[in-house]
Write an enzyme that holds these catalytic residues in place. Structure first.
Site, PDB file in Angstrom:
ATOM      1  N   ASN A 224      -9.977  -0.993   0.117  1.00 34.74           N
ATOM      2  CA  ASN A 224      -8.702  -0.612   0.061  1.00 34.74           C
ATOM      3  C   ASN A 224      -8.279  -1.629  -1.248  1.00 34.74           C
ATOM      4  O   ASN A 224      -8.055  -2.894  -1.246  1.00 34.74           O
ATOM      5  CB  ASN A 224      -7.993  -1.140   1.398  1.00 34.74           C
ATOM      6  CG  ASN A 224      -6.652  -1.098   1.094  1.00 34.74           C
ATOM      7  OD1 ASN A 224      -5.982  -0.682   0.302  1.00 34.74           O
ATOM      8  ND2 ASN A 224      -5.815  -1.372   2.394  1.00 34.74           N
TER       9      ASN A 224
ATOM     10  N   HIS B 256      -3.320   7.213   1.043  1.00 29.83           N
ATOM     11  CA  HIS B 256      -3.636   5.928   0.960  1.00 29.83           C
ATOM     12  C   HIS B 256      -4.929   5.575   1.326  1.00 29.83           C
ATOM     13  O   HIS B 256      -5.212   6.186   2.402  1.00 29.83           O
ATOM     14  CB  HIS B 256      -2.506   4.941   1.250  1.00 29.83           C
ATOM     15  CG  HIS B 256      -3.101   3.482   1.359  1.00 29.83           C
ATOM     16  ND1 HIS B 256      -3.823   2.811   0.161  1.00 29.83           N
ATOM     17  CD2 HIS B 256      -3.289   2.576   2.271  1.00 29.83           C
ATOM     18  CE1 HIS B 256      -3.916   1.542   0.615  1.00 29.83           C
ATOM     19  NE2 HIS B 256      -3.745   1.530   1.710  1.00 29.83           N
TER      20      HIS B 256
ATOM     21  N   CYS C 267       0.982  -1.208  -0.086  1.00 30.07           N
ATOM     22  CA  CYS C 267      -0.002   0.070   0.050  1.00 30.07           C
ATOM     23  C   CYS C 267       0.949   1.175   0.033  1.00 30.07           C
ATOM     24  O   CYS C 267       0.360   2.300  -0.083  1.00 30.07           O
ATOM     25  CB  CYS C 267      -0.858   0.036   1.123  1.00 30.07           C
ATOM     26  SG  CYS C 267      -2.075  -1.374   1.112  1.00 30.07           S
TER      27      CYS C 267
HETATM   28  N1  ACO Z   1     -17.619  -7.828  10.894  1.00 29.41           N
HETATM   29  C1  ACO Z   1     -18.073  -7.673  12.248  1.00 29.41           C
HETATM   30  N2  ACO Z   1     -17.123  -7.965  13.386  1.00 29.41           N
HETATM   31  C2  ACO Z   1     -15.853  -7.778  13.115  1.00 29.41           C
HETATM   32  C3  ACO Z   1     -15.101  -7.807  11.627  1.00 29.41           C
HETATM   33  C4  ACO Z   1     -16.211  -7.759  10.480  1.00 29.41           C
HETATM   34  N3  ACO Z   1     -15.803  -7.890   9.010  1.00 29.41           N
HETATM   35  N4  ACO Z   1     -13.984  -7.770  11.696  1.00 29.41           N
HETATM   36  C5  ACO Z   1     -13.658  -7.812  13.187  1.00 29.41           C
HETATM   37  N5  ACO Z   1     -14.932  -7.721  13.729  1.00 29.41           N
HETATM   38  C6  ACO Z   1     -14.909  -8.162  15.320  1.00 29.41           C
HETATM   39  C7  ACO Z   1     -13.692  -8.643  15.871  1.00 29.41           C
HETATM   40  O1  ACO Z   1     -13.756  -9.994  15.979  1.00 29.41           O
HETATM   41  C8  ACO Z   1     -13.832  -7.952  17.177  1.00 29.41           C
HETATM   42  O2  ACO Z   1     -14.823  -8.401  18.275  1.00 29.41           O
HETATM   43  P1  ACO Z   1     -14.320  -8.928  19.681  1.00 29.41           P
HETATM   44  O3  ACO Z   1     -14.363  -7.390  20.379  1.00 29.41           O
HETATM   45  O4  ACO Z   1     -15.739  -9.619  20.063  1.00 29.41           O
HETATM   46  O5  ACO Z   1     -13.173  -9.623  19.832  1.00 29.41           O
HETATM   47  C9  ACO Z   1     -14.366  -6.436  17.155  1.00 29.41           C
HETATM   48  O6  ACO Z   1     -15.009  -6.746  15.769  1.00 29.41           O
HETATM   49  C10 ACO Z   1     -13.350  -5.384  17.096  1.00 29.41           C
HETATM   50  O7  ACO Z   1     -12.337  -5.727  16.272  1.00 29.41           O
HETATM   51  P2  ACO Z   1     -11.191  -4.913  16.029  1.00 29.41           P
HETATM   52  O8  ACO Z   1     -10.109  -5.565  15.275  1.00 29.41           O
HETATM   53  O9  ACO Z   1     -10.566  -4.434  17.331  1.00 29.41           O
HETATM   54  O10 ACO Z   1     -11.778  -3.845  15.260  1.00 29.41           O
HETATM   55  P3  ACO Z   1     -11.383  -2.362  14.826  1.00 29.41           P
HETATM   56  O11 ACO Z   1     -12.028  -1.380  15.393  1.00 29.41           O
HETATM   57  O12 ACO Z   1      -9.879  -2.364  15.000  1.00 29.41           O
HETATM   58  O13 ACO Z   1     -11.256  -2.357  13.314  1.00 29.41           O
HETATM   59  C11 ACO Z   1      -9.954  -2.909  11.299  1.00 29.41           C
HETATM   60  C12 ACO Z   1     -10.553  -3.298  12.504  1.00 29.41           C
HETATM   61  C13 ACO Z   1     -10.874  -2.433  10.511  1.00 29.41           C
HETATM   62  C14 ACO Z   1      -9.198  -3.775  10.541  1.00 29.41           C
HETATM   63  C15 ACO Z   1      -8.987  -1.983  11.599  1.00 29.41           C
HETATM   64  O14 ACO Z   1      -8.067  -2.279  12.731  1.00 29.41           O
HETATM   65  C16 ACO Z   1      -8.191  -1.476  10.458  1.00 29.41           C
HETATM   66  O15 ACO Z   1      -8.617  -0.897   9.590  1.00 29.41           O
HETATM   67  N6  ACO Z   1      -6.667  -1.595  10.554  1.00 29.41           N
HETATM   68  C17 ACO Z   1      -5.980  -1.122   9.553  1.00 29.41           C
HETATM   69  C18 ACO Z   1      -5.624  -2.084   8.469  1.00 29.41           C
HETATM   70  C19 ACO Z   1      -4.980  -1.834   7.299  1.00 29.41           C
HETATM   71  O16 ACO Z   1      -4.767  -0.532   7.206  1.00 29.41           O
HETATM   72  N7  ACO Z   1      -4.703  -2.781   6.440  1.00 29.41           N
HETATM   73  C20 ACO Z   1      -4.155  -2.612   5.189  1.00 29.41           C
HETATM   74  C21 ACO Z   1      -2.511  -2.323   5.608  1.00 29.41           C
HETATM   75  S1  ACO Z   1      -1.946  -1.735   3.912  1.00 29.41           S
HETATM   76  C22 ACO Z   1      -1.264  -2.721   2.778  1.00 29.41           C
HETATM   77  O17 ACO Z   1      -0.172  -2.930   2.638  1.00 29.41           O
HETATM   78  C23 ACO Z   1      -2.163  -3.732   2.305  1.00 29.41           C
END
Ligand code: ACO
Length: 350
Positions: A307, A277, A113
């Site tokens: 993304n 990004h 990314c």
């Molecule tokens: N639907 C419903 N619930 C979900 C989902 C989903 N798709 N995904 C996770 N949950 C749940 C989890 O299981 C967790 O449940 P729990 O509390 O019972 O354990 C709860 O939601 C909260 O999960 P978190 O992971 O803490 O949620 P967060 O608010 O951190 O959001 C996310 C998750 C969207 C992935 C976020 O952390 C994020 O965007 N991180 C950055 C990711 C990123 O940028 N990736 C690309 C990098 S760039 C590259 O090089 C490709």
């Protein structure tokens, strides 16, 4: 004085958009959760048999046309993808052949990314050294190949029913990663133009963070490098520590932007657009707060595409050029962070 700038842009998104509601048919999630946590409402997926170089081809043709050039006038290709057509060779040479310009040098970059700041630094060096006159920079991704489901027909508009229990459970295990990514390609032609310039670039890599987002299978530490056991254990599906990446992005992106602007003697207030990004609207919201810049200067299109990794910034630029938001003379600040970890920023006078 002439300097490096964007001469033309293009984009290509495959197929019909797939909504959040459709994803809820194949895993435990909801449209509300996805939108609230990421800003995403839909994404596109490359069909079976369509690779990154295929997605890149129409985007590249549009960008070359928008630059007022013919493919033969491209003398370097920088192809960014984390989902190449083959383990090797790279997709850049494939694209060159598809564009009808065999022999033109093509590099595949693997900055995920963070593709654009790295590509801009490289393209600027090629252009200022005279090694190239027109560099085609591609971001193209076919993430569909690592998605944790097989019931693609359940994602089509109007489909009913849901995946069987075992498939549903498997997709749910990967839902944090799987709901974020979408497929597509963006293309930029970089060249030199009077009054334009690449004011500066700053890029970083830190392999200590490589486990935050990684595909375990298909690497040559293993003999053989791929086998049925890896597939059965879902090691071909990326493992992502979303929270760690989130934290890294909201700390490192404002820092690299501030440092670059300081080095280039550019006050943040004089930047017309911060082109970030598109990983998560909440990440970019936090960057806006941290930098103290107006949110309307930080455009977003993640709602429609998710993304698309290396393609997000080129796709966004193409939309902004084509709807007249970007004009010559504006100052753009790019920023991106991705798996590796890799991150960086670039300042360009259009
Ligand atoms: N639907 C419903 N619930 C979900 C989902 C989903 N798709 N995904 C996770 N949950 C749940 C989890 O299981 C967790 O449940 P729990 O509390 O019972 O354990 C709860 O939601 C909260 O999960 P978190 O992971 O803490 O949620 P967060 O608010 O951190 O959001 C996310 C998750 C969207 C992935 C976020 O952390 C994020 O965007 N991180 C950055 C990711 C990123 O940028 N990736 C690309 C990098 S760039 C590259 O090089 C490709």
């Amino acid at each position: 004085m002439s300097g490096t700038t964007i001469l033309g842009t293009g984009r290509y998104l495959p197929g019909e958009p797939v909504t959040n509601d459709a994803l809820a048919r194949i895993m435990e999630t909801s449209a509300e959760w996805i939108t609230q946590r990421s800003g995403i409402t839909q994404r596109h997926y490359a069909p079976e048999g369509v690779g990154a170089s295929d997605l890149a081809l129409p985007a590249a043709r549009l960008a070359i046309e928008a630059a007022g050039l013919h493919p033969e006038q491209i003398d370097y290709i920088i192809f960014n993808t984390m989902t190449p057509d083959y383990v090797f060779p790279g997709s850049g040479a494939l694209l060159g052949a598809k564009l009808g310009i065999p022999g033109v040098p093509a590099l595949d970059l693997r900055q995920q990314c963070a593709a654009i700041p790295f590509s801009f630094q490289l393209a600027d060096s090629l252009l200022t050294s005279g090694a190239a006159r027109h560099v085609l920079v591609i971001g193209a991704e076919a993430h569909a190949g690592f998605m944790p489901w097989s019931d693609w027909e359940l994602l089509e508009a109007g489909a009913e029913g849901r995946a069987d229990e075992a498939k549903f459970t498997r997709a749910t295990e990967h839902r944090g990663m799987a709901v974020l990514f979408g497929d597509g390609a963006g293309a930029l032609v970089l060249g030199r133009r009077e009054g334009a310039s690449m004011l500066g670039t700053q890029v970083h890599s830190d392999g200590r963070g490589h486990a935050a987002l990684r595909v375990e299978a298909g690497g040559f530490r293993r003999r053989p490098f791929i086998d049925q056991g890896m597939i059965d254990r879902d090691e071909h599906i990326p493992r992502m520590n979303g929270r760690e990446l989130f934290k890294s992005a909201v700390q490192r992106l404002p820092k690299v932007v501030r440092e670059l602007c300081n080095t280039c003697n550019v006050p943040l207030a004089s930047v017309d657009w911060f082109i970030a990004h598109q990983a998560n609207d909440r990440i970019n919201g936090a960057v806006v707060d941290s930098l103290g810049v107006p949110p309307e200067k930080v455009p977003s299109n993640i709602a429609r595409y998710g993304n698309t990794s290396s393609a997000t910034i080129p796709i966004l630029l193409d939309e902004m050029f084509r709807d007249g938001q970007l004009r010559r003379g504006q100052l753009l600040c790019f920023m991106a962070l991705g798996a590796g970890l890799n991150w960086g920023a670039a300042l360009m006078r259009l």
